[in-house]
Enzyme design. Structure first.
Site, short mmCIF file in Angstrom:
data_model
loop_
_atom_site.label_atom_id
_atom_site.label_comp_id
_atom_site.label_asym_id
_atom_site.label_seq_id
_atom_site.Cartn_x
_atom_site.Cartn_y
_atom_site.Cartn_z
N LYS A 196 -5.25 2.34 10.38
CA LYS A 196 -4.03 2.72 11.12
C LYS A 196 -4.36 3.81 12.13
O LYS A 196 -3.92 3.76 13.29
CB LYS A 196 -2.97 3.28 10.16
CG LYS A 196 -2.25 2.27 9.33
CD LYS A 196 -1.14 2.99 8.56
CE LYS A 196 -0.63 2.16 7.42
NZ LYS A 196 0.31 2.90 6.56
N GLU A 245 4.29 -1.37 13.12
CA GLU A 245 4.66 -2.79 13.31
C GLU A 245 6.17 -2.96 13.17
O GLU A 245 6.83 -3.61 14.00
CB GLU A 245 3.98 -3.67 12.25
CG GLU A 245 2.48 -3.79 12.37
CD GLU A 245 1.73 -2.76 11.53
OE1 GLU A 245 2.28 -1.66 11.31
OE2 GLU A 245 0.60 -3.06 11.12
N LYS A 267 10.04 1.67 3.90
CA LYS A 267 10.17 2.85 3.03
C LYS A 267 10.06 4.13 3.85
O LYS A 267 10.88 5.02 3.75
CB LYS A 267 9.08 2.78 1.96
CG LYS A 267 9.09 3.94 1.00
CD LYS A 267 8.06 3.75 -0.10
CE LYS A 267 7.83 5.08 -0.82
NZ LYS A 267 6.90 4.98 -1.94
N GLY A 280 5.94 0.88 -2.39
CA GLY A 280 6.28 -0.23 -1.50
C GLY A 280 6.09 -1.59 -2.15
O GLY A 280 6.97 -2.46 -2.07
N ARG A 281 4.97 -1.80 -2.80
CA ARG A 281 4.70 -3.14 -3.36
C ARG A 281 5.42 -3.37 -4.68
O ARG A 281 5.22 -4.40 -5.32
CB ARG A 281 3.19 -3.35 -3.50
CG ARG A 281 2.45 -2.27 -4.25
CD ARG A 281 0.95 -2.36 -4.04
NE ARG A 281 0.23 -1.25 -4.64
CZ ARG A 281 0.03 -0.07 -4.06
NH1 ARG A 281 0.50 0.16 -2.86
NH2 ARG A 281 -0.65 0.89 -4.68
N GLU A 318 -4.04 -4.03 -3.46
CA GLU A 318 -3.74 -2.69 -2.95
C GLU A 318 -3.64 -1.70 -4.12
O GLU A 318 -3.97 -0.53 -3.99
CB GLU A 318 -2.44 -2.70 -2.13
CG GLU A 318 -2.31 -1.49 -1.22
CD GLU A 318 -1.17 -1.59 -0.21
OE1 GLU A 318 -0.01 -1.53 -0.63
OE2 GLU A 318 -1.44 -1.72 1.00
N HIS A 350 -6.70 -30.85 -3.16
CA HIS A 350 -7.24 -31.67 -2.08
C HIS A 350 -7.90 -30.81 -1.00
O HIS A 350 -8.14 -31.27 0.11
CB HIS A 350 -6.13 -32.52 -1.48
CG HIS A 350 -5.49 -33.39 -2.52
ND1 HIS A 350 -5.97 -34.64 -2.83
CD2 HIS A 350 -4.47 -33.14 -3.37
CE1 HIS A 350 -5.23 -35.15 -3.82
NE2 HIS A 350 -4.32 -34.25 -4.17
O1 LIG Z 1 7.77 0.17 3.89
P1 LIG Z 1 6.84 0.82 4.86
O2 LIG Z 1 6.89 2.32 4.77
O3 LIG Z 1 7.11 0.34 6.26
O4 LIG Z 1 5.38 0.41 4.49
C1 LIG Z 1 4.93 -0.90 4.57
C2 LIG Z 1 3.55 -1.08 3.99
O5 LIG Z 1 2.60 -0.42 4.80
C3 LIG Z 1 1.63 0.44 4.28
O6 LIG Z 1 0.56 0.53 5.16
C4 LIG Z 1 1.15 0.17 2.89
O7 LIG Z 1 -0.16 -0.32 2.87
C5 LIG Z 1 2.03 -0.75 2.10
O8 LIG Z 1 1.92 -0.40 0.75
C6 LIG Z 1 3.46 -0.69 2.54
O9 LIG Z 1 4.21 -1.58 1.74
#
Ligand SMILES: O=P(O)(O)OC[C@H]1O[C@H](O)[C@H](O)[C@@H](O)[C@@H]1O
Length: 531
Positions: free
Chosen positions: A497, A200, A194, A252-253, A338, A369
């Site tokens: 972060k 990462e 986003k 994002g989620r 979250e 199990h």
């Molecule tokens: O889609 P992006 O901007 O790369 O974000 C990826 C993810 O990282 C963040 O740290 C948030 O905690 C998430 O809610 C998000 O989905």
């Protein structure tokens, strides 16, 4: 607001809820949407408890807040944003206004572009430099990974496009393993972010570009991007024709319904993806129209609030008896934890009640199990959420599916009924006697009276998956509104972060003296061993 519920809970907490069953409870304590059924009869919620829970909804103006979300009001107040993932599946609805402008033409336009691109990748009209695309690698993390990764697995029986891989972790083990299995000349890399700044994802995207650059002359030509950042995607060198944008009102989620779902669309095809959107839209309409007591997301939320905030059960196990939903618990961990893992209310006060529960789980029957021992006989009560389909995808193996269903129903029955000491004695009476019989029997007692809900549906197809995910989204919304929190920000991920960015040079050798002693000592240890 909570007083009457606590008093009611004190009055009923020691009874066996099994005794609540009368001729109508099994039907009355359910909610339905089309062919999907939520059974919450196996809980200690009775008529009065349910009425008190429903009373909460008026106190927090759930109807007004729900309508505000669907109408594009900026309900994400700490980020000043609307929350409109519902617009992404509003295929047959009217205009949705944000800041005076209808967002639907752009939503539908982007969907159309995604469909054309997905169809081209699937047909071979869009090619890699070595021929038809055989593999798609989605690079993203959090909401840019969990939704499509969960969805591609959930809809594996409908997967007729190229292979799909998901790389999320900055751990090089993740990307190296995936790239080793792909041919760079026939691989499409989708960078899903986003913000297009997530460290990462950007690190993995650069690694993938370098890998591809060793085999093809124009690696960027085999890249697509899913992002709100036009500048970021352009700076990375991805042609605007393969950039699928969205707006900041998609969290994002909550984003798998739009461009972030591209890998899933390529896997199952645009028609099946539309069915997935229609399923969610079906759940949206139900959530907007059904009376609270018949409203599936609302009742699922109220059961959750009863268990977590009133009974004090701090975790919730999600147990899909549907192996293809094996990533659903991980997906829900982000969606629920979250969203509702907050300690401050919308108006900036400390929360006076517990925030959302710890969500975890694994598919049945595997979990039986492994960790069900603790669910049945451990000292903590863990409310369980079972998901089960009437039919699987392999008619020749339907007898195995029936065994799966029997196991699912057996677990909720066992949790409710348990096994008392008398019955346990009967199980061992032929082997032991006297004090040893008592001792052995005690180990075989199941307290029972442990709550669960079951979500049942005909078959896990794209439409049903859409219903299930939208059900959980709206459940999170309702829980958040009742708790008075903002379910749509995630400030709690920021500190780690920032510290990681500051620690990177220290890990690489810079002076660690500003760090606490434990951290400095760990850096020292890892450096001694080659970090
Ligand atoms: O889609 P992006 O901007 O790369 O974000 C990826 C993810 O990282 C963040 O740290 C948030 O905690 C998430 O809610 C998000 O989905």
């Amino acid at each position: 607001m909570w007083g009457k519920l606590h008093i009611h809970h004190e009055a009923v907490e020691n009874r066996r809820f099994e005794t609540l069953f009368d001729v109508k409870r099994a039907d009355d304590f359910t909610a339905s949407v089309g062919d999907m059924r939520l059974d919450y009869a196996k809980t200690n919620i009775d008529e009065r408890g349910r009425a008190l829970l429903i009373d909460l909804l008026d106190q927090v103006d759930l109807a007004g807040k729900r309508d505000a979300m669907f109408d594009g009001t900026a309900i994400n107040e700490t980020e000043g944003r609307a929350v409109l993932h519902t617009a992404l599946r509003n295929l047959d609805g009217g205009p949705v206004m944000v800041d005076g402008a209808d967002v639907m033409p752009e939503v539908l336009g982007t969907l159309d572009r995604m469909e054309k691109f997905a169809a081209d990748v699937r047909s071979g009209a869009f090619k890699g430099q070595g021929g038809k695309i055989t593999d798609v690698v989605n690079i993203g993390i959090g909401g840019s990974d969990l939704g499509p990764a969960m969805g591609v697995l959930a809809l594996a029986p409908y997967h007729d496009g190229p292979r799909c891989h998901f790389v999320s972790n900055v751990d090089p083990a993740d990307i190296s393993q995936v790239l080793r299995s792909c041919d760079p000349t026939t691989t499409l890399v989708i960078v899903a972010s986003k913000t297009f700044t997530t460290i990462e994802t950007m690190t993995n995207a650069r690694t993938a570009k370098a890998w591809m650059g060793e085999s093809v002359s124009d690696p960027a030509a085999q890249f697509a991007a899913l992002s709100t950042s036009e500048d970021g995607t352009a700076a990375f060198g991805i042609d605007a024709a393969r950039v699928f944008g969205f707006e900041d009102w998609v969290g994002g989620r909550y984003s798998m319904w739009g461009p972030i779902g591209l890998s899933m669309m390529i896997a199952i095809g645009p028609d099946a993806f539309r069915a997935f959107l229609r399923g969610a839209r079906d759940m949206d309409r139900h959530f907007q129209a059904a009376d609270w007591s018949e409203n599936m997301p609302v009742m699922l939320a109220l059961v959750g609030i009863w268990h977590n905030q009133i009974c004090g059960y701090s975790t919730r196990a999600v147990l899909p008896y549907d192996n293809n939903l094996s990533r659903l618990p991980a997906y829900l961990q982000q969606l629920e934890m979250e969203s509702n893992g907050k300690g401050v209310s919308m108006d900036g006060e400390d929360l006076s009640i517990n925030s959302g529960p710890v969500v975890w789980g694994e598919p049945g029957t595997n979990g039986q199990h492994a960790f069900y021992q603790l669910i049945h006989q451990g000292t903590r009560v863990i409310p369980c959420e079972f998901l089960v389909a009437a039919r699987g995808h392999d008619d020749d193996l339907h007898h195995q599916h029936q065994l799966l269903v029997a196991n699912c129903l057996a677990q909720s029955e066992a949790l409710m009924k348990g096994r008392d000491l008398d019955e346990a004695r009967g199980k061992v009476a032929d082997k032991f006697e006297g004090a040893e019989l008592e001792r052995q029997a005690k180990h075989r007692v199941f307290a029972g009276n442990r709550p669960s809900v079951t979500i049942a549906y005909p078959k896990l197809d794209p439409f049903t998956l859409g219903q299930i995910i939208a059900l959980y989204e709206h459940r999170v919304f309702v829980e958040g509104v009742v708790l008075g929190i903002n379910s749509y920000d995630q400030w709690g991920v920021e500190l780690g972060k920032e510290l990681a960015t500051a620690l990177q040079p220290i890990v690489e050798g810079a002076d660690a003296s500003g760090k606490d002693e434990s951290t400095a000592a760990l850096v020292g240890f890892l450096q001694q061993h080659g970090v």
